[in-house]
Write an enzyme that holds these catalytic residues in place. Structure first.
Site, PDB file in Angstrom:
ATOM      1  CE1 TYR A 290      -3.521  -2.287   1.060  1.00 57.67           C
ATOM      2  CE2 TYR A 290      -1.932  -3.496   2.525  1.00 57.67           C
ATOM      3  CZ  TYR A 290      -2.904  -3.432   1.959  1.00 57.67           C
ATOM      4  OH  TYR A 290      -3.728  -4.704   2.343  1.00 57.67           O
TER       5      TYR A 290
ATOM      6  CG  ASP B 101      -3.330 -10.124   3.398  1.00 59.97           C
ATOM      7  OD1 ASP B 101      -3.379  -9.909   2.429  1.00 59.97           O
ATOM      8  OD2 ASP B 101      -3.027  -9.390   4.723  1.00 59.97           O
TER       9      ASP B 101
ATOM     10  CE  LYS C  40      -4.112  -6.293   6.998  1.00 63.07           C
ATOM     11  NZ  LYS C  40      -2.107  -7.224   6.103  1.00 63.07           N
TER      12      LYS C  40
ATOM     13  CB  CYS D 251       7.830 -15.345  16.885  1.00 63.77           C
ATOM     14  SG  CYS D 251       7.543 -14.670  15.720  1.00 63.77           S
TER      15      CYS D 251
ATOM     16  NE  ARG E 151       4.850 -11.789   6.755  1.00 63.81           N
ATOM     17  CZ  ARG E 151       4.294 -11.376   7.708  1.00 63.81           C
ATOM     18  NH1 ARG E 151       4.688 -10.889   8.415  1.00 63.81           N
ATOM     19  NH2 ARG E 151       3.979  -9.592   7.051  1.00 63.81           N
TER      20      ARG E 151
ATOM     21  CB  CYS F 289       3.238 -18.171  12.139  1.00 62.43           C
ATOM     22  SG  CYS F 289       3.595 -17.049  10.779  1.00 62.43           S
TER      23      CYS F 289
HETATM   24  C1  LIG Z   1      -1.426  -5.941   6.918  1.00 65.54           C
HETATM   25  C2  LIG Z   1      -0.580  -4.942   6.530  1.00 65.54           C
HETATM   26  C3  LIG Z   1      -0.496  -3.702   6.225  1.00 65.54           C
HETATM   27  C4  LIG Z   1      -1.353  -3.070   7.122  1.00 65.54           C
HETATM   28  O1  LIG Z   1      -2.078  -3.102   6.863  1.00 65.54           O
HETATM   29  P1  LIG Z   1      -3.366  -1.920   7.563  1.00 65.54           P
HETATM   30  O2  LIG Z   1      -4.735  -2.277   6.837  1.00 65.54           O
HETATM   31  O3  LIG Z   1      -3.235  -1.009   7.445  1.00 65.54           O
HETATM   32  O4  LIG Z   1      -3.468  -2.556   8.792  1.00 65.54           O
HETATM   33  C5  LIG Z   1       0.511  -3.559   5.449  1.00 65.54           C
HETATM   34  N1  LIG Z   1       0.668  -4.003   4.392  1.00 65.54           N
HETATM   35  C6  LIG Z   1       0.934  -4.962   4.519  1.00 65.54           C
HETATM   36  C7  LIG Z   1       2.009  -5.764   2.839  1.00 65.54           C
HETATM   37  C8  LIG Z   1       0.491  -5.974   5.189  1.00 65.54           C
HETATM   38  O5  LIG Z   1       0.355  -6.883   4.848  1.00 65.54           O
HETATM   39  S1  SF4 Z   2       1.160 -15.355  13.821  1.00 63.82           S
HETATM   40 FE1  SF4 Z   2       4.016 -16.218  13.251  1.00 63.82          FE
HETATM   41  S2  SF4 Z   2       4.822 -14.103  13.177  1.00 63.82           S
HETATM   42 FE2  SF4 Z   2       3.722 -13.540  14.856  1.00 63.82          FE
HETATM   43  S3  SF4 Z   2       4.378 -14.401  16.471  1.00 63.82           S
HETATM   44 FE3  SF4 Z   2       2.725 -16.144  16.043  1.00 63.82          FE
HETATM   45  S4  SF4 Z   2       5.037 -17.322  14.702  1.00 63.82           S
HETATM   46 FE4  SF4 Z   2       5.679 -14.888  14.795  1.00 63.82          FE
END
Ligand SMILES: *Cc1c(COP(=O)(O)O)cnc(C)c1O
Ligand code: SF4
Length: 342
Positions: free
Chosen positions: A91, A310, A317, A103, A112, A110
């Protein structure tokens, strides 16, 4: 001596959190995806309850090795939008800065999960950080830097302070937002030093606290949040909707009320992303919408987050309802329909 974070299925068995017979199978999972359970979270788990919502979030499960159709290694498309090391710019007015891939805990759902962990992509080195900050400094449209990871609060206050000071030299960046699970999973890590480096920032600082179940809001967690808010840091709440953890209206209502009582404004309820091996933790969008509808009718408006998805592939999102307006009618909180001119 405080007890250490548990990092192996053997240590989970020794702590009585899993049956010894499961160690071998769960070790296979642990070789694939990072595991860690902090003492604060281990203490919350009731080993006698096979459906314990804290255990479901943090203890590995054999089902994680099954990848369901549609699940993606990079579910929200971080790699597609990464112009510099650790930076995700999707964005125009804000960037993610992923300062570390470690973490305090590793959540089983998660988004990621293919990137985080002690053997993940690590913490940005000095050269990489220079490139990331040069990217931000060169783009005046970037109004907000969102520090995430991993968990930015695993960095020492000294390192975090140095990073905050460097971001403070970029005049067009007005807001720093930290996304963290530390206040609930390791409340003692919200130290006076951490609070003072946040307070010293030149920009406005927000902290988004990740919590999924009302039991995570323990008295120490609530105190950790109070140390932040007392220092003038506004708190936002972010929650992942998880099957068998918080997918009932009573649990969500208790969580969001607990957040508001702790001065955390519920911000987002995330539809669980299509991360590999997480199907057993995911609800459908229809189930999520029904839950949002149920809490809309019953609890205070300040306790209501926005339910977001997302869009897989890195498209951003979006709020996913439920929708209350159709054609020439609007639905009230009790479900009754009323005419409304268009
Ligand atoms: C989730 C996310 C954000 C934050 O989005 P908000 O709607 O402002 O909370 C910004 N950049 C990326 C790449 C994201 O995945
Ligand atoms: S959701 Fe993923 S990045 Fe966030 S605290 Fe848990 S393991 Fe770490």
């Amino acid at each position: 001596m405080p007890s250490p974070t548990l990092r192996t299925p053997e240590s989970f068995a020794e702590a009585g959190l899993i049956a010894p017979e499961r160690v071998a199978a769960l070790s296979r999972v642990a070789r694939r995806y990072a595991v860690a359970v902090t003492p604060a979270m281990a203490d919350l788990i009731d080993p006698a309850d096979p459906a314990d919502p804290i255990a479901r979030q943090f203890l590995p499960d054999e089902r994680e090795l099954q990848t369901a159709p549609g699940e993606l290694v990079d579910p929200i498309g971080d790699h597609a939008h990464s112009p510099a090391p650790g930076v995700v710019h999707r964005y125009s007015d804000r960037v993610l800065l992923k300062v570390t891939h470690t973490c305090a805990v590793y959540c089983r759902f998660c988004f990621r999960r293919e990137m985080v962990g002690p053997e993940g992509e690590g913490t940005l080195g000095p050269g990489e950080l220079d490139q990331a900050l040069a990217y931000v400094a060169g783009r005046p449209e970037i109004w907000e830097v969102i520090l995430t990871g991993g968990d930015p609060f695993v960095l020492s206050p000294r390192r975090l302070g140095a990073l905050i000071a460097r971001l403070g030299e970029i005049p067009h960046v007005r807001v720093l937002r930290f996304h963290t699970r530390i206040p609930t999973v390791d409340p003692a890590a919200v130290t006076a030093e951490l609070v003072s480096v946040l307070r010293a920032a030149r920009q406005t600082v927000y902290v988004a606290v990740h919590a999924n179940h009302p039991r995570e809001l323990t008295p120490p967690a609530v105190s950790a949040c109070a140390r932040l808010t007392d220092a003038g840091v506004p708190l936002l709440g972010q929650t992942v909707l998880l099957k068998g953890v918080n997918d009932d209206a009573g649990t969500l209502a208790a969580l969001f009320r607990g957040m508001v009582e702790a001065r955390i404004k519920p911000y987002y309820l995330h539809q669980a992303d299509l991360a590999p091996g997480t199907a057993h933790l995911r609800t459908t969008l229809e189930e999520g919408q029904a839950l949002m509808r149920a809490i809309r009718g019953t609890i205070s408006g300040i306790c209501q987050p926005t339910y977001v998805l997302d869009v897989p592939g890195g498209f951003g999102k979006v709020p996913v309802g439920p929708a209350y307006v159709t054609e020439d009618q609007v639905e009230d909180p009790s479900g009754a329909r009323h005419a409304y001119p268009r």
